[in-house]
Write an enzyme that holds these catalytic residues in place. Structure first.
Site, mmCIF file in Angstrom:
data_model
loop_
_atom_site.group_PDB
_atom_site.id
_atom_site.type_symbol
_atom_site.label_atom_id
_atom_site.label_comp_id
_atom_site.label_asym_id
_atom_site.label_seq_id
_atom_site.Cartn_x
_atom_site.Cartn_y
_atom_site.Cartn_z
ATOM 1 N N ASN A 102 0.826 -1.211 0.000
ATOM 2 C CA ASN A 102 0.000 0.000 0.000
ATOM 3 C C ASN A 102 0.865 1.269 0.000
ATOM 4 O O ASN A 102 0.343 2.377 0.153
ATOM 5 C CB ASN A 102 -0.907 0.038 1.233
ATOM 6 C CG ASN A 102 -1.979 -1.022 1.173
ATOM 7 O OD1 ASN A 102 -2.365 -1.460 0.099
ATOM 8 N ND2 ASN A 102 -2.464 -1.436 2.336
ATOM 9 N N HIS A 150 -14.304 -1.482 5.664
ATOM 10 C CA HIS A 150 -13.121 -2.111 6.259
ATOM 11 C C HIS A 150 -13.409 -2.612 7.680
ATOM 12 O O HIS A 150 -14.228 -2.035 8.407
ATOM 13 C CB HIS A 150 -11.995 -1.069 6.297
ATOM 14 C CG HIS A 150 -10.674 -1.641 6.698
ATOM 15 N ND1 HIS A 150 -10.145 -1.508 7.953
ATOM 16 C CD2 HIS A 150 -9.776 -2.365 5.987
ATOM 17 C CE1 HIS A 150 -8.980 -2.114 8.011
ATOM 18 N NE2 HIS A 150 -8.716 -2.632 6.827
ATOM 19 N N GLU A 200 -16.544 4.353 3.174
ATOM 20 C CA GLU A 200 -15.181 4.560 2.678
ATOM 21 C C GLU A 200 -15.252 5.391 1.396
ATOM 22 O O GLU A 200 -16.302 5.442 0.758
ATOM 23 C CB GLU A 200 -14.518 3.211 2.343
ATOM 24 C CG GLU A 200 -14.240 2.377 3.557
ATOM 25 C CD GLU A 200 -13.484 1.089 3.228
ATOM 26 O OE1 GLU A 200 -12.647 1.090 2.307
ATOM 27 O OE2 GLU A 200 -13.733 0.088 3.910
ATOM 28 N N SER A 224 -10.932 -0.818 0.092
ATOM 29 C CA SER A 224 -9.575 -1.349 0.154
ATOM 30 C C SER A 224 -9.371 -2.664 -0.586
ATOM 31 O O SER A 224 -8.278 -2.942 -1.064
ATOM 32 C CB SER A 224 -9.163 -1.527 1.608
ATOM 33 O OG SER A 224 -10.049 -2.402 2.266
ATOM 34 N N ASP A 230 -13.982 7.317 5.541
ATOM 35 C CA ASP A 230 -12.626 6.781 5.667
ATOM 36 C C ASP A 230 -11.945 6.906 4.298
ATOM 37 O O ASP A 230 -12.361 6.272 3.327
ATOM 38 C CB ASP A 230 -12.718 5.309 6.099
ATOM 39 C CG ASP A 230 -11.361 4.631 6.217
ATOM 40 O OD1 ASP A 230 -10.435 5.009 5.482
ATOM 41 O OD2 ASP A 230 -11.239 3.690 7.021
ATOM 42 N N HIS A 238 -7.399 5.042 1.470
ATOM 43 C CA HIS A 238 -6.766 4.736 0.187
ATOM 44 C C HIS A 238 -6.867 5.883 -0.820
ATOM 45 O O HIS A 238 -6.444 5.737 -1.973
ATOM 46 C CB HIS A 238 -7.343 3.442 -0.391
ATOM 47 C CG HIS A 238 -7.035 2.270 0.485
ATOM 48 N ND1 HIS A 238 -5.853 1.573 0.398
ATOM 49 C CD2 HIS A 238 -7.733 1.715 1.509
ATOM 50 C CE1 HIS A 238 -5.837 0.620 1.321
ATOM 51 N NE2 HIS A 238 -6.969 0.692 2.006
ATOM 52 N N LYS A 292 -0.397 4.415 4.216
ATOM 53 C CA LYS A 292 -0.458 3.892 2.851
ATOM 54 C C LYS A 292 0.325 4.836 1.924
ATOM 55 O O LYS A 292 1.544 4.803 1.963
ATOM 56 C CB LYS A 292 -1.912 3.667 2.476
ATOM 57 C CG LYS A 292 -2.463 2.572 3.414
ATOM 58 C CD LYS A 292 -3.900 2.402 3.448
ATOM 59 C CE LYS A 292 -4.292 1.218 4.314
ATOM 60 N NZ LYS A 292 -3.973 1.320 5.732
HETATM 61 C C1 LIG Z 1 -10.112 1.538 4.557
HETATM 62 C C2 LIG Z 1 -9.139 1.312 5.670
HETATM 63 N N1 LIG Z 1 -9.344 1.939 6.842
HETATM 64 C C3 LIG Z 1 -8.505 1.778 7.875
HETATM 65 C C4 LIG Z 1 -7.406 0.964 7.783
HETATM 66 C C5 LIG Z 1 -6.515 0.783 8.963
HETATM 67 O O1 LIG Z 1 -5.413 1.627 8.844
HETATM 68 P P1 LIG Z 1 -4.046 1.298 9.584
HETATM 69 O O2 LIG Z 1 -3.365 0.252 8.789
HETATM 70 O O3 LIG Z 1 -3.340 2.609 9.603
HETATM 71 O O4 LIG Z 1 -4.394 0.827 10.954
HETATM 72 C C6 LIG Z 1 -7.136 0.308 6.583
HETATM 73 C C7 LIG Z 1 -5.921 -0.539 6.458
HETATM 74 O O5 LIG Z 1 -5.807 -1.500 5.841
HETATM 75 C C8 LIG Z 1 -8.028 0.473 5.495
HETATM 76 O O6 LIG Z 1 -7.838 -0.166 4.339
#
Ligand SMILES: Cc1ncc(COP(=O)(O)O)c(C=O)c1O
Length: 386
Positions: A46, A132, A175, A179, A204, A207, A234
């Site tokens: 990522n 997620h 989101e 992801s 969120d 990405h 990421k």
């Molecule tokens: C959409 C989404 N939110 C939150 C996270 C979590 O982030 P972090 O890896 O910084 O804990 C991820 C990680 O894979 C993600 O894909």
């Protein structure tokens, strides 16, 4: 001590090809690594802009660790906050075009803390079915009533809101870029619905941050939502997360969000890395890199589709190749590994049963040759699995 439920769980995972193991890795860049002793081209990271190895990011991280030490000592409410952290939050707010920003230890901590803080008893929480796991964790940890709408189906969201129990508070959690699917939500549509039903909108942008917008500010515009959450783990190359929001909401989270209050602040080295990455993503060169990256991803997507692969609704640098069973997925992932390419298999429960896939992530430093090699290998595997 032996526990039957653990033994059963592991047996079941192995039987269904869903047993996971940790791979040993020596990273060189976002593009190359040694995985379990094999030198591989990496199509699973990522680290979309390759910033984890950027000299400015490493230099600033080193500068901060030398100045402030290895750890931050405690939660920011206990030991106080280093002025550099507050300056960093002001820079994040400016980057996002928000009134304020707050840093969190990770994306998982941000989502699993802010959502429960917003969704107290009597709140109805409406969340996309493919959100997620960290968002779902936040929804489940909250005292709210957790309802899921069909993926990207705003009509279904509206139906649920219409049927709503007349709760005093409503929260929509979504989101911007999914992801595991690489498709996008309709932020404008969500904004309209949130306004119509007087709901709080939480987006969120893990990405999208660093990858979209004129200055890499992402797809969750704080004027369109109440909380624009994103990560630094990421495209920004290191670790941690942010919430861009109003000053009032920032105060609210500082006073009510468990994962902020009861967790040690990010270490200075990480904040230094974030600070440098923020400058890089706002540069004009990064804007060109972003455009080139999405073009490269679009080309790969159409090549895969021409070969007959199912890339779902992807419209970004995240490209799933949906294969169905975990068995086929792991066979394909193994084939790539044996050909020195890291293409990770994603299986249930991360994705729904029957939707196992290999997930390809295109990054800024993949070369034309890398892309051509990947397509050539997909051509070869297509013949083996069809
Ligand atoms: C959409 C989404 N939110 C939150 C996270 C979590 O982030 P972090 O890896 O910084 O804990 C991820 C990680 O894979 C993600 O894909």
């Amino acid at each position: 001590m032996k526990f039957e439920f653990i033994e059963d769980f592991l047996k079941e995972a192995k039987k269904n090809d869903n047993f996971r193991t940790l791979r040993n890795i020596v990273p060189f860049s976002a593009r190359k690594c040694i995985a379990d002793g094999r030198r591989c081209l990496n199509f699973s990271s990522n680290d979309y802009l390759g910033l984890s190895n950027h000299p400015d990011v490493i230099a600033e991280s080193t500068k901060w660790v030398n100045k402030y030490g290895a750890g931050s000592g405690a939660s920011r409410l206990v030991t106080g906050t280093i002025d550099a952290y507050e300056n960093l939050e002001n820079e994040i707010a400016e980057w996002k075009g928000a009134e304020a920003a707050l840093i969190f230890g990770s994306g998982f901590l941000a989502n699993s803390g802010m959502i429960p803080a917003l969704a107290g008893h009597g709140t109805e929480v409406f969340a996309d079915k493919l959100n997620h796991a960290s968002l779902n964790a936040g929804c489940r940890l909250s005292d709210g009533d957790f309802k899921r709408f069909r993926h990207n189906d705003l009509g279904h969201l509206e139906k649920l809101l219409e049927k709503s129990a007349g709760s005093s508070r409503k929260l929509i959690v979504d989101e911007t870029i999914f992801s595991m699917d690489g498709d996008m939500s309709d932020v404008e549509g969500l904004q309209k619905i949130a306004q119509k039903y007087d709901a709080i909108l939480y987006l969120d942008d893990a990405h999208g941050s660093g990858l979209f917008g004129a200055r890499g500010e992402g797809l969750a515009n704080p004027s369109a939502c109440d909380i624009a959450m994103g990560t630094f783990s990421k495209a920004l190359g290191s670790y941690g997360a942010y919430a861009a929001c109003s000053k009032e909401l920032r105060d609210y989270f500082i006073n009510s969000c468990g994962s902020f209050i009861y967790s040690t602040a990010l270490p200075p080295a990480v904040c230094g890395a974030i600070s440098a990455a923020l400058k890089i993503v706002q540069s004009p060169e990064s804007s060109e890199i972003r455009t080139a990256l999405q073009k490269k991803a679009a080309k790969l997507r159409s090549s895969l589709q021409e070969l007959g692969f199912d890339t779902g609704e992807s419209s970004s640098h995240i490209i799933p190749v949906v294969l169905g069973s975990s068995e086929t997925t792991m066979k394909v992932s193994k084939f790539f590994y044996e050909n020195n390419i890291l293409v990770t298999g994603i299986r249930p429960p991360t994705v729904p049963a029957g939707k196992a896939r290999v997930r390809i992530t295109v990054n800024a430093i993949h070369t034309e040759e890398d892309m051509a090699l990947l397509i050539k290998k997909f051509k070869e595997i297509k013949e083996k699995i069809s």
